[in-house]
Design a protein around this motif. Structure first.
Motif, PDB file in Angstrom:
ATOM      1  N   PHE A 110       0.814  -1.233   0.027  1.00 42.67           N
ATOM      2  CA  PHE A 110      -0.007  -0.219   0.032  1.00 42.67           C
ATOM      3  C   PHE A 110       0.857   1.318   0.068  1.00 42.67           C
ATOM      4  N   LYS A 111       0.330   2.339  -0.774  1.00 42.90           N
ATOM      5  CA  LYS A 111       1.241   3.531  -0.687  1.00 42.90           C
ATOM      6  C   LYS A 111       0.216   4.529   0.358  1.00 42.90           C
ATOM      7  N   CYS A 112       1.012   4.775   1.201  1.00 43.72           N
ATOM      8  CA  CYS A 112       0.439   5.474   2.542  1.00 43.72           C
ATOM      9  C   CYS A 112       0.822   6.933   2.583  1.00 43.72           C
ATOM     10  N   ASN A 113       0.014   7.969   2.850  1.00 44.52           N
ATOM     11  CA  ASN A 113       0.281   9.215   3.154  1.00 44.52           C
ATOM     12  C   ASN A 113       1.133   9.346   4.173  1.00 44.52           C
ATOM     13  N   TYR A 114       2.321  10.186   4.280  1.00 44.65           N
ATOM     14  CA  TYR A 114       3.235  10.289   5.425  1.00 44.65           C
ATOM     15  C   TYR A 114       2.368  10.721   6.667  1.00 44.65           C
ATOM     16  N   CYS A 115       2.671  10.057   7.719  1.00 46.56           N
ATOM     17  CA  CYS A 115       1.900  10.356   8.902  1.00 46.56           C
ATOM     18  C   CYS A 115       2.644  10.046  10.160  1.00 46.56           C
ATOM     19  N   ASP A 116       3.339  11.366  11.053  1.00 51.16           N
ATOM     20  CA  ASP A 116       4.143  11.225  11.961  1.00 51.16           C
ATOM     21  C   ASP A 116       3.299  11.112  13.387  1.00 51.16           C
ATOM     22  N   TYR A 137       1.942  20.251   5.292  1.00 56.31           N
ATOM     23  CA  TYR A 137       2.581  19.426   3.936  1.00 56.31           C
ATOM     24  C   TYR A 137       1.812  18.860   3.022  1.00 56.31           C
ATOM     25  N   ASN A 138       0.742  17.971   3.995  1.00 55.39           N
ATOM     26  CA  ASN A 138      -0.191  16.995   3.177  1.00 55.39           C
ATOM     27  C   ASN A 138      -1.083  17.788   2.654  1.00 55.39           C
ATOM     28  N   VAL A 139      -1.561  19.092   3.155  1.00 49.34           N
ATOM     29  CA  VAL A 139      -2.897  19.694   2.590  1.00 49.34           C
ATOM     30  C   VAL A 139      -2.356  20.701   1.444  1.00 49.34           C
ATOM     31  N   ASN A 140      -1.252  21.309   1.890  1.00 47.75           N
ATOM     32  CA  ASN A 140      -0.725  22.361   0.615  1.00 47.75           C
ATOM     33  C   ASN A 140       0.287  21.895   0.107  1.00 47.75           C
ATOM     34  N   ASN A 141       1.195  21.193   0.311  1.00 47.69           N
ATOM     35  CA  ASN A 141       2.163  20.738  -0.711  1.00 47.69           C
ATOM     36  C   ASN A 141       1.787  19.529  -1.822  1.00 47.69           C
ATOM     37  N   GLU A 179      -4.724   6.890   7.925  1.00 47.71           N
ATOM     38  CA  GLU A 179      -3.243   6.625   8.348  1.00 47.71           C
ATOM     39  C   GLU A 179      -3.127   6.937   9.950  1.00 47.71           C
ATOM     40  N   SER A 180      -4.044   7.836  10.500  1.00 53.07           N
ATOM     41  CA  SER A 180      -3.742   8.297  11.807  1.00 53.07           C
ATOM     42  C   SER A 180      -4.075   6.974  12.640  1.00 53.07           C
ATOM     43  N   GLN A 181      -4.931   5.828  12.242  1.00 52.42           N
ATOM     44  CA  GLN A 181      -4.947   4.951  13.279  1.00 52.42           C
ATOM     45  C   GLN A 181      -4.305   3.679  12.522  1.00 52.42           C
ATOM     46  N   THR A 217       3.896   1.163   2.865  1.00 52.53           N
ATOM     47  CA  THR A 217       4.949   2.017   2.554  1.00 52.53           C
ATOM     48  C   THR A 217       4.754   3.531   2.463  1.00 52.53           C
ATOM     49  N   THR A 218       5.886   4.241   2.363  1.00 55.52           N
ATOM     50  CA  THR A 218       5.625   5.627   2.388  1.00 55.52           C
ATOM     51  C   THR A 218       6.976   6.260   2.126  1.00 55.52           C
ATOM     52  N   ARG A 219       6.711   7.460   2.100  1.00 50.43           N
ATOM     53  CA  ARG A 219       8.382   8.204   1.889  1.00 50.43           C
ATOM     54  C   ARG A 219       8.107   9.392   2.502  1.00 50.43           C
ATOM     55  N   LEU A 220       9.408  10.130   2.998  1.00 49.41           N
ATOM     56  CA  LEU A 220       9.495  11.183   3.874  1.00 49.41           C
ATOM     57  C   LEU A 220       8.988  12.508   3.000  1.00 49.41           C
ATOM     58  N   PRO A 221       8.650  13.366   3.540  1.00 48.15           N
ATOM     59  CA  PRO A 221       8.126  14.703   2.831  1.00 48.15           C
ATOM     60  C   PRO A 221       9.229  15.230   2.119  1.00 48.15           C
ATOM     61  N   ASN A 222       8.938  15.492   0.719  1.00 43.45           N
ATOM     62  CA  ASN A 222       9.930  16.020  -0.279  1.00 43.45           C
ATOM     63  C   ASN A 222      10.915  15.007  -0.649  1.00 43.45           C
ATOM     64  N   ASP A 223      10.599  13.702  -0.153  1.00 36.84           N
ATOM     65  CA  ASP A 223      11.936  12.544  -0.893  1.00 36.84           C
ATOM     66  C   ASP A 223      11.492  12.256  -2.053  1.00 36.84           C
ATOM     67  N   LYS A 224      12.284  11.634  -2.654  1.00 37.26           N
ATOM     68  CA  LYS A 224      12.055  11.050  -4.099  1.00 37.26           C
ATOM     69  C   LYS A 224      11.328   9.870  -3.928  1.00 37.26           C
ATOM     70  N   GLU A 225      10.809   9.395  -5.026  1.00 40.20           N
ATOM     71  CA  GLU A 225      10.041   7.974  -4.972  1.00 40.20           C
ATOM     72  C   GLU A 225      11.044   6.804  -4.670  1.00 40.20           C
ATOM     73  N   LYS A 226      12.210   6.788  -5.268  1.00 39.29           N
ATOM     74  CA  LYS A 226      13.419   5.842  -5.158  1.00 39.29           C
ATOM     75  C   LYS A 226      13.399   5.524  -3.840  1.00 39.29           C
ATOM     76  N   ASN A 227      13.026   6.476  -2.937  1.00 36.72           N
ATOM     77  CA  ASN A 227      13.322   6.094  -1.341  1.00 36.72           C
ATOM     78  C   ASN A 227      12.246   5.700  -0.476  1.00 36.72           C
ATOM     79  N   ARG A 228      11.347   5.551  -1.409  1.00 37.17           N
ATOM     80  CA  ARG A 228      10.140   4.889  -0.545  1.00 37.17           C
ATOM     81  C   ARG A 228      10.537   3.571   0.275  1.00 37.17           C
TER      82      ARG A 228
END
Length: 350
Positions: A110-116, A137-141, A179-181, A217-228
């Motif tokens: 699964f492709k998940c939105n990043y959630c800290d 980041y998730n709303v505006n970026n 994602e929050s749960q 799976t996820t990736r950090l904010p502003n990170d490239k897809e290859k780093n998922r």
């Protein structure tokens, strides 16, 4: 409220004084210096009568608390027995499935939105509302579909319509987003179609079945897809393909689920393992929320998790998880090939 020193009357032993008291027992010295123990609070009102009637309210509260604790203990024991019966049935089904031909691409990532939310040294997050930085980041970026929806609580918080306190409290009562749960409920969602003839209808994971592997799976904010990276894995207990709920979901087997810390997850790159059969060199997840992976790729990932979890509290779980998966998929642990994802191909070419 203390009971020591209080006077009591016993139906047989007569008058006495409480000399010791704890949550389970009271010790009473009677007039003839005879000391006896009684179960607290059960004995009061049955064998013993308190002279101080003001204490009866506390006794009643303690009785209700004890009843509640006993009921909860009984319920836990019943649930444990039920779980053991269900697990035995699953194991029996696993043994039957070993003799049958099964799909080799029934696992899903699964492709998940990043959630800290709820993140700490041992957990990447996915256990609460995101920080202000990640909400923005998730709303505006990134402008995730749900995050930017005016009905989304995080969107309303970002626009000062609700407080952070209200947002946090609502997350504890009901999901603010999947994602929050995700690592609280251990469920992953297929989502719904947002366009076309099936708009509004649940997406169906047609290849997925119970006892297949699910990866988050996820990736950090502003990170490239290859780093998922992969931050959690679980064995699928059930697969609901759009039942009475708005969206279908898959749930985790409680015995076989494992999460990685952020630092651990960074060592488990998704594109080291998964590749598109038609374009194996391409690193693009696209707009879809999930990708099917083969049994071999799933085993390679679980094997890597064993390496990552070595000398940690999760080492035994990771090993049992890997061995169990290979067993139900009829895979020889010693014959698992090296991963062949696009990142591995690039590394080999250098």
């Amino acid at each position: 409220m203390g009971f020591v020193g209080e006077l009591v009357k016993h139906v047989v032993f007569g008058e006495g004084k409480i000399i010791e008291h704890n949550n389970d027992f009271i010790k009473i010295s009677f007039n003839n210096d005879d000391v006896k123990d009684f179960i607290y609070p059960d004995a009061i009102g049955v064998y013993l009568e308190l002279e101080n009637k003001d204490l009866l309210k506390q006794v009643e509260e303690d009785k209700n608390t004890k009843i509640k604790i006993e009921e909860e203990k009984k319920l836990k024991e019943e649930l444990k027995k039920q779980r053991e019966i269900e697990e035995k049935k699953i194991e029996e089904k696993d043994n039957v499935k070993k003799t049958k031909k099964v799909k080799t691409d029934s696992n899903v990532a699964f492709k998940c939105n990043y959630c800290d939310g709820g993140s700490n040294n041992d957990s990447i997050g996915y256990k609460g509302v995101c920080s202000d930085e990640i909400i923005n980041y998730n709303v505006n970026n990134i402008k995730h579909i749900w995050c930017r929806d005016p009905d989304c609580d995080c969107y309303q918080y970002l626009h000062n319509d609700i407080s952070r306190e209200y947002l946090e409290s609502k997350c504890k009562k009901a999901n603010v987003c999947y994602e929050s749960q995700m690592l609280v409920d251990w469920r992953a969602f297929a989502g719904v179609n947002h366009s076309g003839a099936n708009k509004g209808k649940p997406r169906k994971l047609r290849n997925v079945c119970s006892n297949s592997l699910a990866l988050l799976t996820t990736r950090l904010p502003n990170d490239k897809e290859k780093n998922r990276f992969i931050f959690a894995a679980f064995l699928i207990l059930e697969n609901y393909e759009g039942d009475y709920k708005e969206e279908g979901y898959i749930a985790a087997n409680e015995r076989y689920r494992i999460e990685l810390s952020l630092e651990e997850a960074k060592k488990l790159k998704f594109w080291d393992y998964y590749f598109n059969q038609k374009k194996p060199e391409k690193i693009v997840f696209g707009s879809g929320l999930y990708r099917y992976i083969s049994d071999i790729q799933a085993a390679q990932i679980l094997k890597k998790i064993c390496e990552i979890k070595k000398n940690t509290a999760d080492e035994e779980l990771a090993t049992k998880f890997f061995e169990h998966y290979c067993n139900i998929k009829n895979l020889d642990i010693k014959e698992i090939p090296n991963p062949n994802g696009p990142l591995q191909r690039v590394a080999c070419a250098v």
